[in-house]
Scaffold this motif. Structure first.
Motif, PDB file in Angstrom:
ATOM      1  N   GLN A 373       0.109   0.317  16.596  1.00 16.81           N
ATOM      2  CA  GLN A 373      -0.516  -0.953  16.228  1.00 16.81           C
ATOM      3  C   GLN A 373      -1.940  -0.749  15.712  1.00 16.81           C
ATOM      4  O   GLN A 373      -2.303  -1.264  14.638  1.00 16.81           O
ATOM      5  N   MET A 374      -2.742   0.007  16.439  1.00 18.87           N
ATOM      6  CA  MET A 374      -4.123   0.226  16.041  1.00 18.87           C
ATOM      7  C   MET A 374      -4.218   0.978  14.707  1.00 18.87           C
ATOM      8  O   MET A 374      -5.079   0.695  13.871  1.00 18.87           O
ATOM      9  N   SER A 375      -3.318   1.922  14.499  1.00 17.72           N
ATOM     10  CA  SER A 375      -3.310   2.669  13.238  1.00 17.72           C
ATOM     11  C   SER A 375      -3.034   1.744  12.060  1.00 17.72           C
ATOM     12  O   SER A 375      -3.655   1.856  10.994  1.00 17.72           O
ATOM     13  N   MET A 376      -2.109   0.808  12.254  1.00 18.90           N
ATOM     14  CA  MET A 376      -1.770  -0.118  11.167  1.00 18.90           C
ATOM     15  C   MET A 376      -2.878  -1.135  10.928  1.00 18.90           C
ATOM     16  O   MET A 376      -3.101  -1.561   9.792  1.00 18.90           O
ATOM     17  N   ILE A 377      -3.579  -1.526  11.973  1.00 20.60           N
ATOM     18  CA  ILE A 377      -4.725  -2.424  11.785  1.00 20.60           C
ATOM     19  C   ILE A 377      -5.780  -1.739  10.922  1.00 20.60           C
ATOM     20  O   ILE A 377      -6.328  -2.327   9.975  1.00 20.60           O
ATOM     21  N   ARG A 378      -6.041  -0.502  11.236  1.00 21.87           N
ATOM     22  CA  ARG A 378      -7.008   0.263  10.450  1.00 21.87           C
ATOM     23  C   ARG A 378      -6.556   0.396   9.002  1.00 21.87           C
ATOM     24  O   ARG A 378      -7.352   0.251   8.067  1.00 21.87           O
ATOM     25  N   LEU A 383      -6.866  -0.748   3.205  1.00 18.76           N
ATOM     26  CA  LEU A 383      -6.246  -1.116   1.928  1.00 18.76           C
ATOM     27  C   LEU A 383      -6.834  -2.400   1.370  1.00 18.76           C
ATOM     28  O   LEU A 383      -7.000  -2.537   0.153  1.00 18.76           O
ATOM     29  N   ASN A 384      -7.152  -3.346   2.241  1.00 18.57           N
ATOM     30  CA  ASN A 384      -7.752  -4.589   1.761  1.00 18.57           C
ATOM     31  C   ASN A 384      -9.096  -4.340   1.096  1.00 18.57           C
ATOM     32  O   ASN A 384      -9.441  -4.973   0.090  1.00 18.57           O
ATOM     33  N   ARG A 385      -9.876  -3.414   1.659  1.00 17.31           N
ATOM     34  CA  ARG A 385     -11.163  -3.082   1.021  1.00 17.31           C
ATOM     35  C   ARG A 385     -10.933  -2.457  -0.345  1.00 17.31           C
ATOM     36  O   ARG A 385     -11.664  -2.749  -1.299  1.00 17.31           O
ATOM     37  N   ARG A 386      -9.936  -1.602  -0.465  1.00 17.14           N
ATOM     38  CA  ARG A 386      -9.660  -0.937  -1.738  1.00 17.14           C
ATOM     39  C   ARG A 386      -9.147  -1.910  -2.798  1.00 17.14           C
ATOM     40  O   ARG A 386      -9.525  -1.825  -3.966  1.00 17.14           O
ATOM     41  N   HIS A 387      -8.269  -2.820  -2.392  1.00 21.91           N
ATOM     42  CA  HIS A 387      -7.589  -3.687  -3.363  1.00 21.91           C
ATOM     43  C   HIS A 387      -8.284  -5.024  -3.575  1.00 21.91           C
ATOM     44  O   HIS A 387      -8.163  -5.613  -4.661  1.00 21.91           O
ATOM     45  N   PHE A 388      -8.967  -5.526  -2.562  1.00 16.61           N
ATOM     46  CA  PHE A 388      -9.563  -6.859  -2.660  1.00 16.61           C
ATOM     47  C   PHE A 388     -11.079  -6.845  -2.485  1.00 16.61           C
ATOM     48  O   PHE A 388     -11.701  -7.903  -2.484  1.00 16.61           O
TER      49      PHE A 388
END
Length: 400
Positions: A373-378, A383-388
């Motif tokens: 879970q923690m890995s996916m949150i990270r 990815l949001n920083r990279r794409h958005f």
């Protein structure tokens, strides 16, 4: 200034899907740690009682669950609205017309997939935040069934457009571009509709509601399995001939979330059949079923990670200079493994008497689920920083 997300793709619906899945991982804290003896799922009243009577560890777990559910349900719904808005504009572009003339047309199934997850996430938020909701829950189930039926109809419409085109016009399906599991996205969407359709079976006490839920979820679940088998076999054959398409490498892991969704579907149906029709399941049988599903997940996880590592996918698309909306497909397997580990532990090992609840072994396995879970949150925020995130300057290219 441009961002990767400014070049829209229907695969950005996976942003909403991943956020909704992470909300479910936090609901697992409440599902398996908070006592709810009179209900199949914890609701606001159960959580409030546990918070008042529990010690500091219980209170911290509840606070963490509420924060996580709030953050990721908001992100889920916000991303869904953004995607629907962008998709409506995208339909008017030449890029859309090109998309629906290729194998990539099945990317449109990411829309009903994300919609089905959002309905599930909204139900979770309602149960844990709205006092008294359980007193009217039976009146909400018909609306939920109608919602999932509508989403299922949308999924079949998109799938029908694709299959109607490729099965009636020879040569329009590019077998050389079928070298991934990208075509399993429709199966994933149908399985998500199926598990949503099964939710009333897990919570209702009305035989008619449970019966409709079991029948509808079985239909969508079987359709998902049939499509997955065909797409997986033909896709694997193409990969053996042409290698795996690098940008589509994460699709090798899509079997992992499909197995989790189908596992929850079976558990929900099992509960409904017990409540309404006095059908009993032995705990060890549930353990065996979940273990079989997890075995499939582990096999495909090893295969997918092997290919991604050999192709250096993470180096290029997650941490490197290139960006691909398909990278969001990496979130689903980790979320699915976190959820499946919780069910395997609590509905399998604990129920069968192999592990004592809240023992050292229990928390060790729970720690594995939380690590996923923690890995996916990270990964989501990365990815949001990279794409958005903040756009990058681009240099105009003179027209030839």
């Amino acid at each position: 200034m441009t961002r990767p997300a400014d070049r829209y793709s229907p695969l950005y619906f996976l942003v909403s899907l991943g956020a909704g899945g992470l909300a479910v991982t936090f609901f697992m804290y409440l599902m398996f740690w908070v006592p709810h003896p009179t209900r199949p799922v914890p609701v606001f009243e159960d959580v409030a009682a546990a918070f008042a009577a529990g010690g500091l560890p219980m209170q911290l777990g509840i606070v963490a669950a509420y924060i996580g559910i709030t953050v990721f349900v908001v992100l889920n719904l916000r991303s869904l609205v953004w995607n629907i808005t962008r998709y409506r504009s995208f339909r008017q572009t030449e890029a859309f017309r090109q998309l629906v003339s290729t194998n990539a047309e099945t990317q449109l199934l990411a829309m009903p997939l994300a919609m089905a997850m959002s309905v599930n996430a909204a139900f979770i938020a309602g149960m844990v935040f709205m006092p008294g909701l359980w007193s009217i829950i039976e009146y909400l189930f018909p609306f939920a069934l109608v919602a999932f039926a509508a989403i299922g109809w949308l999924a079949f419409r998109f799938l029908g457009d694709f299959l109607g085109r490729v099965l009636t016009k020879g040569g329009v399906f590019d077998v050389t571009a079928h070298n991934s599991f990208a075509q399993l996205l429709p199966a994933f969407a149908l399985s998500m509709v199926a598990v949503g359709f099964a939710a009333p079976a897990a919570m209702s006490v009305t035989p008619l509601t449970i019966g409709i839920s079991v029948i509808g979820s079985t239909f969508f679940g079987v359709a998902s399995v049939l499509y997955a088998v065909v797409a997986a076999i033909t896709g694997f054959n193409s990969m053996l001939h042409y290698g795996t398409a690098k940008e589509s490498g994460p699709t090798l892991l899509v079997v992992v979330p499909i197995m989790t969704v189908l596992g929850i579907l079976l558990l929900r149906q099992e509960h409904g059949l017990h409540v309404a029709f006095d059908a009993h399941a032995v705990a060890v049988e549930t353990l065996v079923t979940l273990t079989r599903l997890m075995s499939v997940q582990v096999v495909f996880l090893m295969l997918g990670l092997l290919v991604l590592r050999r192709q250096e996918y993470f180096k290029q698309y997650v941490f490197g200079a290139d960006n691909s909306p398909g990278a969001y497909a990496l979130i689903c397997p980790g979320v699915a493994l976190s959820v499946m580990t919780q069910f395997w532990l609590n509905k399998g090992l604990v129920a069968a008497g192999l592990v004592a609840k809240f023992s050292a072994g229990y928390w060790l396995i729970t720690a594995i689920a939380i690590a996923f879970q923690m890995s996916m949150i990270r990964l989501v925020f990365h990815l949001n920083r990279r794409h958005f995130g903040q756009g990058r300057k681009t240099v105009a290219v003179p027209a030839e």
